[in-house]
Scaffold this motif. Sequence first.
Motif, PDB file in Angstrom:
ATOM      1  N   GLY A   1      62.223  -0.120   9.703  1.00  0.00           N
ATOM      2  CA  GLY A   1      62.409   1.328   9.782  1.00  0.00           C
ATOM      3  C   GLY A   1      62.539   1.804  11.218  1.00  0.00           C
ATOM      4  O   GLY A   1      63.403   2.629  11.540  1.00  0.00           O
ATOM      5  N   PHE A   2      61.700   1.286  12.096  1.00  0.00           N
ATOM      6  CA  PHE A   2      61.747   1.661  13.510  1.00  0.00           C
ATOM      7  C   PHE A   2      63.115   1.325  14.103  1.00  0.00           C
ATOM      8  O   PHE A   2      63.723   2.146  14.800  1.00  0.00           O
ATOM      9  CB  PHE A   2      60.628   0.923  14.256  1.00  0.00           C
TER      10      PHE A   2
ATOM     11  N   ALA B   1      54.501  -5.207   4.971  1.00  0.00           N
ATOM     12  CA  ALA B   1      54.311  -3.854   5.489  1.00  0.00           C
ATOM     13  C   ALA B   1      54.753  -3.778   6.952  1.00  0.00           C
ATOM     14  O   ALA B   1      55.461  -2.850   7.343  1.00  0.00           O
ATOM     15  CB  ALA B   1      52.848  -3.428   5.352  1.00  0.00           C
ATOM     16  N   GLY B   2      54.361  -4.746   7.738  1.00  0.00           N
ATOM     17  CA  GLY B   2      54.780  -4.786   9.137  1.00  0.00           C
ATOM     18  C   GLY B   2      56.275  -5.004   9.285  1.00  0.00           C
ATOM     19  O   GLY B   2      56.917  -4.413  10.161  1.00  0.00           O
TER      20      GLY B   2
ATOM     21  N   GLU C   1      58.557  -4.070   7.130  1.00  0.00           N
ATOM     22  CA  GLU C   1      59.248  -2.829   6.768  1.00  0.00           C
ATOM     23  C   GLU C   1      59.118  -1.793   7.878  1.00  0.00           C
ATOM     24  O   GLU C   1      60.073  -1.069   8.172  1.00  0.00           O
ATOM     25  CB  GLU C   1      58.718  -2.258   5.461  1.00  0.00           C
ATOM     26  N   ALA C   2      57.958  -1.694   8.486  1.00  0.00           N
ATOM     27  CA  ALA C   2      57.773  -0.746   9.577  1.00  0.00           C
ATOM     28  C   ALA C   2      58.712  -1.076  10.742  1.00  0.00           C
ATOM     29  O   ALA C   2      59.342  -0.189  11.315  1.00  0.00           O
ATOM     30  CB  ALA C   2      56.320  -0.752  10.047  1.00  0.00           C
TER      31      ALA C   2
ATOM     32  N   MET D   1      55.675   3.351   5.069  1.00  0.00           N
ATOM     33  CA  MET D   1      55.864   2.222   5.968  1.00  0.00           C
ATOM     34  C   MET D   1      57.172   2.329   6.748  1.00  0.00           C
ATOM     35  O   MET D   1      57.213   2.072   7.946  1.00  0.00           O
ATOM     36  CB  MET D   1      55.849   0.900   5.197  1.00  0.00           C
ATOM     37  N   PHE D   2      58.254   2.699   6.073  1.00  0.00           N
ATOM     38  CA  PHE D   2      59.564   2.748   6.721  1.00  0.00           C
ATOM     39  C   PHE D   2      59.590   3.772   7.843  1.00  0.00           C
ATOM     40  O   PHE D   2      60.238   3.571   8.859  1.00  0.00           O
ATOM     41  CB  PHE D   2      60.653   3.055   5.692  1.00  0.00           C
ATOM     42  N   THR D   3      58.867   4.870   7.663  1.00  0.00           N
ATOM     43  CA  THR D   3      58.814   5.892   8.708  1.00  0.00           C
ATOM     44  C   THR D   3      57.739   5.582   9.742  1.00  0.00           C
ATOM     45  O   THR D   3      57.528   6.375  10.653  1.00  0.00           O
ATOM     46  CB  THR D   3      58.543   7.276   8.099  1.00  0.00           C
ATOM     47  N   THR D   4      57.080   4.457   9.626  1.00  0.00           N
ATOM     48  CA  THR D   4      56.001   3.986  10.510  1.00  0.00           C
ATOM     49  C   THR D   4      54.835   4.968  10.555  1.00  0.00           C
ATOM     50  O   THR D   4      54.090   4.996  11.525  1.00  0.00           O
ATOM     51  CB  THR D   4      56.494   3.672  11.942  1.00  0.00           C
TER      52      THR D   4
ATOM     53  N   SER E   1      56.635   2.595   0.411  1.00  0.00           N
ATOM     54  CA  SER E   1      57.816   2.248   1.189  1.00  0.00           C
ATOM     55  C   SER E   1      58.180   3.356   2.172  1.00  0.00           C
ATOM     56  O   SER E   1      58.527   3.084   3.327  1.00  0.00           O
ATOM     57  CB  SER E   1      58.991   1.949   0.252  1.00  0.00           C
TER      58      SER E   1
ATOM     59  N   GLY F   1      52.265   5.019   8.214  1.00  0.00           N
ATOM     60  CA  GLY F   1      51.135   4.146   7.954  1.00  0.00           C
ATOM     61  C   GLY F   1      49.849   4.853   7.600  1.00  0.00           C
ATOM     62  O   GLY F   1      48.836   4.656   8.255  1.00  0.00           O
TER      63      GLY F   1
END
Length: 91
Positions: free
Chosen positions: A60-61, A53-54, A56-57, A34-37, A31, A39
């Motif tokens: 986060g963005f 995953a996308g 969450e990214a 992914m949240f911080t992008t 998490s 990856g």
Amino acid sequence: LGVISAAVWIWAFAYLWLGAFATLEESVYFSMVMFTTLGLGDVLLPKDWRILAGMEAANGFLNFGLLSALFIEALRLVRLNQVKVSRRRED
């Protein structure tokens, strides 16, 4: 930082609840990545949940962008108040 941490933990518990990961540590790590992008790709979701995953990214963005905008606005308001106080002292 509290808002970002809370969001990461909410996503992590969602992954755990869905059964995507076996441990809380793995879920929180994924998490955070992914949240911080960031990856990294060393831990991956099962194919059934890969779309998350996308999502969450993107979440986060958008959160980082929103929090940055709020921070800049707060600094702008502080600076405006400093200028007002300075002008009052000059008068």
